[in-house]
Motif scaffolding. Structure first.
Motif, PDB file in Angstrom:
ATOM      1  N   TYR A   8       0.846  -1.188   0.000  1.00 37.10           N
ATOM      2  CA  TYR A   8       0.000   0.000   0.000  1.00 37.10           C
ATOM      3  C   TYR A   8       0.883   1.240   0.000  1.00 37.10           C
ATOM      4  CZ  TYR A   8      -3.167   3.546   2.038  1.00 37.10           C
ATOM      5  OH  TYR A   8      -3.901   4.674   2.299  1.00 37.10           O
ATOM      6  N   LEU A   9       0.567   2.133  -0.932  1.00 44.34           N
ATOM      7  CA  LEU A   9       1.336   3.369  -1.041  1.00 44.34           C
ATOM      8  C   LEU A   9       0.359   4.533  -1.130  1.00 44.34           C
ATOM      9  CD1 LEU A   9       4.376   4.063  -1.418  1.00 44.34           C
ATOM     10  CD2 LEU A   9       3.932   4.104  -3.871  1.00 44.34           C
ATOM     11  N   ALA A  10       0.563   5.544  -0.301  1.00 43.14           N
ATOM     12  CA  ALA A  10      -0.306   6.724  -0.339  1.00 43.14           C
ATOM     13  C   ALA A  10       0.541   7.947  -0.665  1.00 43.14           C
ATOM     14  CB  ALA A  10      -1.027   6.903   0.997  1.00 43.14           C
ATOM     15  N   PRO A  11       0.725   8.234  -1.973  1.00 40.42           N
ATOM     16  CA  PRO A  11       1.546   9.387  -2.357  1.00 40.42           C
ATOM     17  C   PRO A  11       0.861  10.698  -1.964  1.00 40.42           C
ATOM     18  CG  PRO A  11       0.549   8.372  -4.291  1.00 40.42           C
ATOM     19  CD  PRO A  11       0.192   7.510  -3.125  1.00 40.42           C
ATOM     20  N   ALA A  12       1.688  11.735  -1.784  1.00 36.28           N
ATOM     21  CA  ALA A  12       1.167  13.031  -1.374  1.00 36.28           C
ATOM     22  C   ALA A  12       1.026  13.983  -2.556  1.00 36.28           C
ATOM     23  CB  ALA A  12       2.079  13.645  -0.308  1.00 36.28           C
ATOM     24  N   GLU A  16       4.514  12.064  -7.343  1.00 37.10           N
ATOM     25  CA  GLU A  16       4.878  10.858  -6.593  1.00 37.10           C
ATOM     26  C   GLU A  16       4.053   9.659  -7.060  1.00 37.10           C
ATOM     27  OE1 GLU A  16       6.237  12.644  -2.201  1.00 37.10           O
ATOM     28  OE2 GLU A  16       4.459  11.386  -2.377  1.00 37.10           O
ATOM     29  N   LEU A  29      -6.087   3.183  -6.264  1.00 36.56           N
ATOM     30  CA  LEU A  29      -7.221   3.142  -5.335  1.00 36.56           C
ATOM     31  C   LEU A  29      -7.728   4.572  -5.139  1.00 36.56           C
ATOM     32  CD1 LEU A  29      -9.022   1.736  -3.184  1.00 36.56           C
ATOM     33  CD2 LEU A  29      -7.147   2.046  -1.561  1.00 36.56           C
ATOM     34  N   LEU A  49      -1.251  -1.347  -4.364  1.00 35.67           N
ATOM     35  CA  LEU A  49      -2.335  -0.365  -4.486  1.00 35.67           C
ATOM     36  C   LEU A  49      -1.767   1.020  -4.212  1.00 35.67           C
ATOM     37  CD1 LEU A  49      -5.602  -1.700  -2.781  1.00 35.67           C
ATOM     38  CD2 LEU A  49      -4.812  -1.969  -5.132  1.00 35.67           C
ATOM     39  N   ASP A  51      -2.934   4.523  -3.330  1.00 35.42           N
ATOM     40  CA  ASP A  51      -4.099   5.253  -2.808  1.00 35.42           C
ATOM     41  C   ASP A  51      -3.913   6.743  -3.088  1.00 35.42           C
ATOM     42  OD1 ASP A  51      -6.078   6.484  -1.355  1.00 35.42           O
ATOM     43  OD2 ASP A  51      -5.615   5.487   0.547  1.00 35.42           O
ATOM     44  N   THR A  53      -6.108   9.129  -2.696  1.00 34.17           N
ATOM     45  CA  THR A  53      -7.065  10.017  -2.014  1.00 34.17           C
ATOM     46  C   THR A  53      -6.399  11.008  -1.056  1.00 34.17           C
ATOM     47  OG1 THR A  53      -7.438   8.345  -0.307  1.00 34.17           O
ATOM     48  CG2 THR A  53      -8.958   8.384  -2.169  1.00 34.17           C
ATOM     49  N   ARG A  54      -5.094  10.858  -0.811  1.00 33.27           N
ATOM     50  CA  ARG A  54      -4.418  11.846   0.051  1.00 33.27           C
ATOM     51  C   ARG A  54      -3.755  12.954  -0.779  1.00 33.27           C
ATOM     52  NH1 ARG A  54      -5.130  10.753   5.847  1.00 33.27           N
ATOM     53  NH2 ARG A  54      -6.036   8.686   5.795  1.00 33.27           N
TER      54      ARG A  54
ATOM     55  N   MET B   1       5.158  10.555   1.599  1.00 36.76           N
ATOM     56  CA  MET B   1       4.526   9.376   0.977  1.00 36.76           C
ATOM     57  C   MET B   1       4.540   8.222   1.981  1.00 36.76           C
ATOM     58  SD  MET B   1       5.082   7.821  -2.802  1.00 36.76           S
ATOM     59  CE  MET B   1       6.848   7.962  -2.840  1.00 36.76           C
ATOM     60  N   ARG B   2       3.347   7.679   2.217  1.00 35.41           N
ATOM     61  CA  ARG B   2       3.254   6.590   3.207  1.00 35.41           C
ATOM     62  C   ARG B   2       3.313   5.251   2.475  1.00 35.41           C
ATOM     63  NH1 ARG B   2      -2.011   5.549   5.703  1.00 35.41           N
ATOM     64  NH2 ARG B   2      -1.805   4.127   7.473  1.00 35.41           N
ATOM     65  N   TYR B   3       4.263   4.421   2.853  1.00 33.59           N
ATOM     66  CA  TYR B   3       4.412   3.099   2.222  1.00 33.59           C
ATOM     67  C   TYR B   3       4.234   2.008   3.273  1.00 33.59           C
ATOM     68  CZ  TYR B   3       6.545  -1.103   0.393  1.00 33.59           C
ATOM     69  OH  TYR B   3       6.761  -2.415   0.026  1.00 33.59           O
ATOM     70  N   LEU B   4       3.381   1.043   2.986  1.00 31.80           N
ATOM     71  CA  LEU B   4       3.136  -0.058   3.925  1.00 31.80           C
ATOM     72  C   LEU B   4       3.385  -1.384   3.211  1.00 31.80           C
ATOM     73  CD1 LEU B   4      -0.204   1.251   5.497  1.00 31.80           C
ATOM     74  CD2 LEU B   4       2.124   1.651   6.303  1.00 31.80           C
ATOM     75  N   PRO B  27      -2.146  -4.082   5.343  1.00 37.07           N
ATOM     76  CA  PRO B  27      -2.830  -3.208   4.380  1.00 37.07           C
ATOM     77  C   PRO B  27      -4.184  -3.764   3.925  1.00 37.07           C
ATOM     78  CG  PRO B  27      -0.511  -3.352   3.822  1.00 37.07           C
ATOM     79  CD  PRO B  27      -0.737  -4.311   4.952  1.00 37.07           C
ATOM     80  N   GLN B  74      -6.510   3.023   5.660  1.00 38.22           N
ATOM     81  CA  GLN B  74      -6.955   4.284   5.058  1.00 38.22           C
ATOM     82  C   GLN B  74      -7.551   5.231   6.093  1.00 38.22           C
ATOM     83  OE1 GLN B  74      -9.483   2.204   1.935  1.00 38.22           O
ATOM     84  NE2 GLN B  74      -8.749   3.966   0.781  1.00 38.22           N
ATOM     85  N   ARG B  78      -8.453   9.843  10.484  1.00 36.22           N
ATOM     86  CA  ARG B  78      -9.864  10.142  10.214  1.00 36.22           C
ATOM     87  C   ARG B  78     -10.700  10.018  11.496  1.00 36.22           C
ATOM     88  NH1 ARG B  78      -8.940  12.322   5.284  1.00 36.22           N
ATOM     89  NH2 ARG B  78      -8.403  10.813   3.691  1.00 36.22           N
TER      90      ARG B  78
END
Lengths: 271, 161
Positions: A8-12, A16, A29, A49, A51, A53-54, B1-4, B27, B74, B78
Motif C-alpha cells: 500500500y502506497l499513499a503518495p502526497a 509521486e 485506489l 495499491l 491510494d 485520495t491523500r 509518501m506513506r508506504y506499507l 494493508p 486508510q 480520520r
C-alpha cells in the motif's frame, strides 16, 4: 481475510503517484467502490495499491466557460448535491440518483467510475453524452476515444485521470435520462440518456461493451412526431448480449422504450 | 509518501466515536474486520462483505461508508463513528428511539447500518422527504420488517409524520 495481500502506497502528490505507478503492476485506489469488492472476491490480485485520495487539489467543481471542470476525486455525493451541476447539467444530476446508494456515493469518485469503465455504469455514458474531455497527467483525451472495451480504457499504466471537462450545453437544450434496473441502485440492465437541441444525442449504456452513441437514430430526429420511429431505430442499432440478467431481445426492447421516454421528456424540457 | 509493506502489520490511529484508538493492521485488513476483531467494536455488523447489503455502514468524517469497502489503514487520522456512539447516558437517540417505537427492527442485524445512513441524512438533509428517505434505505437490506416501521420511524424524526 477476504482480499489478497498487497503493498500500500499513499503518495502526497501526482508526481509521486506517477513515479510509483511506472513499471509496476499496480492498481490506483480512489473511492474503491468497484476495486475493493473485486479484491474481496479475489477477481484481481494487484501486488501494489496506490491510494491517491491523500493527494490534495483533485476534489472541486468549477466554472469552465459556462461548462464545468470537475476534479477526478470529486465524490458522487458531491456531484449529486452540487447546485452548479444541477443548474448546468441537470441530466447528470438526474442520473446520479441511479448510482448505487448513499454510502457508495459518499465514497465513489467520478474519476474512479470513468476509469473503471463498467459497461453498465452511468458516469461513462454521461461523459459520452456530454462530450467530456478527460484531462490526465499526460494529455487530454476526448471521451469518444477513451473507452476501448469493457473495463478497458486508453489510459497508460502510469497515467492518472485528473480532471473531467464538460463543455457548456447550448441554451435551451432539453434532456432525458431513463434507466431500468432490477432493484434500486443496481447496475442498469439498460439506460438511455439524451439531449435535444439543434441536434439530438442519444447514448445507451448496458447494451454494449462500452457506452455507445446511436448516430443512425440521432439522424432521424427532427421533431416530436419522429420519437416513435427514432426509438425503433435505436432498438435496431444496438447489438446487446444475452446474460444471466436479461436476454438480448429484452435489452433491445428496453432500448426502444427508454429512448422513447427519454426523448419525450427531453422534447418537453427543450426551450 | 506513506508506504506499507504487504503481509506486515502497521500502526493505525484514528478516532472512534470521539475517542483516540490505535491498532495494527495489514494493508488488506478491511475496516469492518478491524473494528470488530481488533477494537472489539461489535456493533458494526458484517453481512455480504462486498458492499451490497449495507449492514456494515459506519461514518467516516461524517459520511456514511461501507466499512467492508475500506481498508483500516486508510482511516489514519480520520474520524470514524459507529452505532456505539449514538446513545448517550440519557438513553437512545431520537432515531434509535423512533425505531424502537415503530417496530423498525426485528432481528436487528441491519439496524446499525441503517442508523448510520439515516444519521448522515438527518444532519445534512433535514428536509428530506419520504422518497429521499426510501432512496437512502434502498442501500440497506432488511429481511424482517418489510421497511414499513423503519420508514415510519424516519418520517417521525424528520418531522414528516
Amino acid at each position: 481475510m477476504k482480499p489478497p495481500a498487497f503493498e500500500y502506497l499513499a503518495p502526497a502528490s501526482l508526481d509521486e503517484a506517477v513515479a510509483a505507478l511506472a513499471g509496476q503492476d499496480a492498481k490506483i485506489l480512489a473511492g474503491g467502490q468497484s476495486l475493493v469488492p473485486m479484491l474481496n472476491f479475489r477477481l484481481l490480485a494487484p501486488p501494489l495499491l496506490v491510494d491517491i485520495t491523500r493527494i490534495p487539489g483533485l476534489d472541486y467543481i468549477e466554472d469552465w466557460d459556462g461548462g464545468l471542470r470537475i476534479g477526478a476525486l470529486t465524490r458522487h455525493y458531491t456531484l449529486e448535491t452540487s447546485p452548479l451541476v444541477k443548474a448546468r447539467f441537470p441530466v447528470l444530476h438526474a442520473a446520479m440518483a441511479h448510482v448505487a446508494h448513499l454510502a457508495i456515493r459518499n465514497r465513489g469518485t467520478i474519476g474512479g467510475s470513468l476509469c473503471h469503465g463498467d459497461p453498465a455504469a452511468e458516469l461513462p455514458g454521461l461523459a459520452l453524452l456530454l462530450d467530456a474531455h478527460l484531462k490526465t497527467t499526460k494529455r487530454t483525451i476526448p471521451v469518444a476515444e477513451f473507452y476501448q472495451g469493457a473495463l478497458a480504457t486508453a489510459l497508460g499504466e502510469d497515467e492518472i485521470l485528473t480532471e473531467i471537462m464538460l463543455p457548456a450545453l447550448p441554451t435551451g437544450t432539453g434532456w432525458g435520462f431513463e434507466e431500468f434496473a432490477r432493484r434500486a441502485g443496481d447496475f442498469a440492465l439498460t439506460a438511455v440518456g439524451v439531449t435535444v437541441g439543434a441536434e439530438a444525442r442519444i447514448v445507451v449504456i448496458g447494451a454494449h461493451e462500452t457506452p455507445m452513441r446511436l448516430p443512425a437514430a440521432e439522424a432521424l430526429f427532427t421533431d416530436r412526431a419522429d420519437i416513435a420511429a427514432v426509438a425503433e431505430a435505436a432498438r435496431d442499432e444496438v447489438t446487446p448480449n444475452s446474460d444471466l440478467h436479461a436476454s438480448a431481445d429484452y435489452r433491445r426492447h428496453l432500448v426502444e422504450v427508454l429512448t422513447r421516454r427519454a426523448l419525450t421528456a427531453a422534447w418537453e424540457r427543450a426551450a | 509518501m506513506r508506504y506499507l509493506e504487504a503481509g506486515k502489520r502497521h500502526s493505525v490511529q484514528f478516532t472512534l466515536n470521539g475517542r483516540a484508538v490505535e491498532g495494527e493492521a495489514e494493508p488488506r485488513l478491511l475496516l469492518s474486520d478491524f473494528l470488530r476483531q481488533h477494537l472489539g467494536a461489535f456493533g458494526t455488523h458484517v453481512g455480504c462483505e462486498h458492499g451490497s447489503c449495507g449492514a456494515c455502514t459506519v461514518r467516516v468524517d461524517g459520511k456514511a461508508v461501507r466499512s467492508c469497502l475500506s481498508y483500516a489503514v486508510q482511516m489514519e487520522g480520520r474520524a470514524v463513528d459507529t452505532v456505539e456512539g449514538l446513545a448517550s447516558a440519557e438513553g437512545l437517540n431520537a432515531l434509535q428511539a423512533a425505531l424502537q417505537k415503530h417496530h423498525g427492527l426485528q432481528c436487528g442485524f441491519c439496524t446499525p447500518g441503517i442508523l448510520m445512513s439515516l444519521s448522515q441524512l438527518h444532519e445534512e438533509e433535514p428536509a428530506a422527504d419520504e422518497a429521499r428517505i426510501r432512496d437512502v434505505l434502498s442501500g440497506h437490506i432488511c429481511r424482517c420488517t418489510g421497511y414499513h416501521g423503519i420508514v415510519q420511524a424516519a418520517l417521525e424524526v424528520f418531522g414528516k409524520s
